[in-house]
Design a protein around this motif. Structure first.
Motif, PDB file in Angstrom:
ATOM      1  N   THR A 126      20.821   9.899 -20.076  1.00  0.00           N
ATOM      2  CA  THR A 126      21.468  10.109 -18.778  1.00  0.00           C
ATOM      3  C   THR A 126      20.943  11.403 -18.175  1.00  0.00           C
ATOM      4  O   THR A 126      20.885  12.420 -18.862  1.00  0.00           O
ATOM      5  CB  THR A 126      23.001  10.203 -18.956  1.00  0.00           C
TER       6      THR A 126
ATOM      7  N   SER B 245      20.668   6.443 -17.252  1.00  0.00           N
ATOM      8  CA  SER B 245      20.664   6.361 -15.798  1.00  0.00           C
ATOM      9  C   SER B 245      20.289   7.709 -15.211  1.00  0.00           C
ATOM     10  O   SER B 245      20.565   8.750 -15.800  1.00  0.00           O
ATOM     11  CB  SER B 245      22.053   5.964 -15.285  1.00  0.00           C
TER      12      SER B 245
ATOM     13  N   LEU C  39      27.857   2.887 -15.250  1.00  0.00           N
ATOM     14  CA  LEU C  39      26.507   2.880 -14.697  1.00  0.00           C
ATOM     15  C   LEU C  39      25.547   2.857 -15.876  1.00  0.00           C
ATOM     16  O   LEU C  39      25.437   3.840 -16.621  1.00  0.00           O
ATOM     17  CB  LEU C  39      26.277   4.132 -13.839  1.00  0.00           C
TER      18      LEU C  39
ATOM     19  N   ASP D 266      21.524   1.739 -17.153  1.00  0.00           N
ATOM     20  CA  ASP D 266      20.159   1.406 -16.733  1.00  0.00           C
ATOM     21  C   ASP D 266      20.026   1.453 -15.216  1.00  0.00           C
ATOM     22  O   ASP D 266      19.399   0.586 -14.608  1.00  0.00           O
ATOM     23  CB  ASP D 266      19.756   0.018 -17.273  1.00  0.00           C
ATOM     24  N   ALA D 267      20.651   2.449 -14.615  1.00  0.00           N
ATOM     25  CA  ALA D 267      20.672   2.526 -13.152  1.00  0.00           C
ATOM     26  C   ALA D 267      19.878   3.729 -12.666  1.00  0.00           C
ATOM     27  O   ALA D 267      19.787   4.749 -13.335  1.00  0.00           O
ATOM     28  CB  ALA D 267      22.108   2.631 -12.655  1.00  0.00           C
ATOM     29  N   GLN D 268      19.300   3.532 -11.472  1.00  0.00           N
ATOM     30  CA  GLN D 268      18.656   4.641 -10.796  1.00  0.00           C
ATOM     31  C   GLN D 268      19.424   4.815  -9.510  1.00  0.00           C
ATOM     32  O   GLN D 268      19.419   3.928  -8.646  1.00  0.00           O
ATOM     33  CB  GLN D 268      17.204   4.267 -10.544  1.00  0.00           C
TER      34      GLN D 268
ATOM     35  N   THR E 121      27.783  -1.576 -12.985  1.00  0.00           N
ATOM     36  CA  THR E 121      26.528  -2.306 -13.062  1.00  0.00           C
ATOM     37  C   THR E 121      26.693  -3.337 -14.172  1.00  0.00           C
ATOM     38  O   THR E 121      27.151  -3.021 -15.264  1.00  0.00           O
ATOM     39  CB  THR E 121      25.368  -1.370 -13.423  1.00  0.00           C
TER      40      THR E 121
ATOM     41  N   ASN F 149      24.627  -4.855 -16.374  1.00  0.00           N
ATOM     42  CA  ASN F 149      23.212  -4.662 -16.743  1.00  0.00           C
ATOM     43  C   ASN F 149      22.762  -5.592 -17.864  1.00  0.00           C
ATOM     44  O   ASN F 149      21.588  -5.678 -18.160  1.00  0.00           O
ATOM     45  CB  ASN F 149      22.970  -3.205 -17.158  1.00  0.00           C
TER      46      ASN F 149
END
Ligand code: UD1
Ligand code: CA
Length: 472
Positions: A334, A351, A365, A367-369, A382, A384
């Protein structure tokens, strides 16, 4: 003189009443033996020999990264016998420093002091004075104050038992002399063991000068033989680390209620409230505030960031001036850029969260960008994982995710996009537009609330609804 360190670690540790060999019992989350090896390494000897035996393979397997020479003591016939196992590989012109695998708090500076007290032909041992010397070997001195012998607790006379100066187990001896004395050891004592401590009397007979360096800090010299002493060592370790943090400029709400289990670097004016557990490599920037009951592991926290109570932070890089928690969880990989807010019951994994973004309540959240200044509404997550693969979610700068939204990855939410509350977003949402999925709201007029049924009517209703044969 070149230096060989011998660490004795072959004993079973009967008094631990444990299936784990004594030298693997954890202190600050790492085996006792690992602490001793690290301290030995700090004084840069030519060799470090670890004498192992009880729980042999288990001991070696627990320390796979330690580049030491392992020496097997197949039968544990005493500390003198243990040292003897290493002597064939140590040249005569070396100095030998013996350390015990169950004396974990000893500091490198103390080892240096001990070595400095010897020359080519003399030996030195480390002693200390204890209020309660029970169990330890006693240092017997002659009327002139010279060291005459070490007498083990079980072999001591009542007068000797009253001596408060004890043997810590550490000694520094010229290898050639030590070899000769060890060959003459006998096991005619209460333990029926070959005791390393008997070399002191042999040195005196052999006209070798024996000096005792008295460790000022009795705590660092303590031996760990049972679970009570293990807890005492843990407390000693905890206190030493707390003092280091305070000297580096941290304010601790209570130095007795912080656990440092690794290398922690703090900058000026950090404040740490009670019950913090800091594990592995942790860096806290200037003016960071940590609330009560936080666990931080292998993470770096930027300056002026505030972490509220009950947060769990593992493998994260947190930027400056962030607000985290209470009850937030940051998992490995993270990255929070500056001014990010991660609020209560928010979990973030793998993320990258852009500067000024906020996820203040009940979100996941993974694997989020996430871009700059994004707002993730309460309860949005998310999605994912599809049961087989993990997929990424991209949320561009300035997007607003309405509360209770499910972002079904892989999916992209465009810059400045707005997602209506309660949406399930499975396709990309374009920049700047409002996107939502929402069933039309209806009102059933004239509807009335259910009334309480009798048991019989209720059974009949259930039978009808579940299409069960009529109950009798
Ligand atoms: C030992 C000392 C005692 C000292 C105390 C300090 C001896 C005879 N006594 O007593 O004077 O005050 O430490 O803590 O040395 N070990 C082996 N092989 C063996 C026996 C022991 O490797 O055959 C190792 C153990 O794993 C341990 C260390 O040597 O790490 C000390 O052994 P232990 O049995 O704990 O000795 P103590 O009774 O504590
Ligand atoms: Ca011991």
């Amino acid at each position: 003189m070149q230096l060989s360190v011998i660490i004795l670690a072959a004993g079973q540790g009967k008094r631990m009443n444990s299936d784990l060999p004594k030298v693997l019992q954890p202190l600050a989350g790492r085996p006792l033996l690992e602490h001793v090896i690290r301290t030995a390494r700090a004084i840069e000897p030519e060799n470090i020999y670890v004498v192992y035996g009880h729980g042999g393979a288990q001991v070696q397997a627990a320390l796979p990264h330690e580049s030491v020479d392992w020496i097997l003591q197949a039968e544990q016939l005493g500390t003198g016998h243990a040292v003897m196992q290493a002597m064939p590989v140590i040249p005569d012109d070396h100095r030998v420093l013996v350390m015990y695998g169950d004396v974990p708090l000893i500091r490198a500076e103390t080892l240096t002091k001990l070595l400095a007290a010897t020359d080519d032909d003399s030996m030195a041992l480390l002693s200390t004075k204890l209020q309660d010397p029970a169990g330890y070997g006693r240092i017997v001195r002659d009327p002139g104050g010279g060291v005459r012998a070490i007498v083990e607790h079980n072999d001591a006379t009542p007068e000797q038992l009253a001596i408060r100066e004890i043997n810590t187990g550490l000694m520094s001896v010229p290898a050639k002399r030590l070899r000769a004395w060890l060959l003459n050891l006998r096991n005619d004592n209460a333990q029926r063991e070959y005791l390393l401590t008997d070399v002191v009397a042999a040195a005196v007979i052999g006209n070798c000068r024996v000096s005792a360096v008295v460790a000022g800090d009795a705590e660092e010299a303590m031996g760990v033989n049972d679970k009570i002493q293990l807890a005492q060592a843990e407390a000693g370790y905890r206190q030493a680390r707390a003092h280091e943090l305070m000297l580096a400029g941290a304010t601790l709400a209570d130095p007795a209620r912080i656990d440092v289990r690794g290398e922690v670097r703090v900058e000026r004016d950090v404040f740490i409230d009670i019950n913090a557990v800091l594990i592995g490599k942790v860096r806290l920037g200037a003016r960071v505030k940590i609330g009560p009951n936080c666990c931080i592991r292998n993470s770096s926290i930027g300056e002026d960031t505030e972490i509220h109570a009950n947060c769990h932070i593992d493998g994260a890089v947190v930027g400056d001036n962030c607000r985290i928690g209470p009850f937030a969880r940051l998992r490995p990989e993270t990255v929070l850029h500056r001014d990010v807010h991660v609020g209560n019951f928010v979990e973030v994994k793998n993320s990258d969260i852009g500067a000024g973004a906020k996820a203040n309540h009940l979100s996941y959240l993974g694997d989020a960008q996430v871009g700059r200044d994004v707002n993730v509404g309460a309860g949005s997550i998310t999605c994912n994982y599809d049961g087989a693969n993990k997929w990424p979610t991209i949320i561009e700068d300035g997007a607003f995710i309405g509360s209770g939204s499910m972002l079904v990855a892989p999916v992209r939410v465009g810059a400045q996009a707005t997602i209506g509350a309660g949406s399930t977003i499975a396709q990309n949402a374009p920049d700047g537009e409002l996107t939502l999925t929402r069933a039309k709201q209806t009102t059933i007029s004239g509807w009335s609330r259910p009334a309480k049924l009798s048991e019989k009517d209720k059974e009949a209703a259930i039978d009808g609804a579940l299409q069960r044969p009529k109950s009798v």
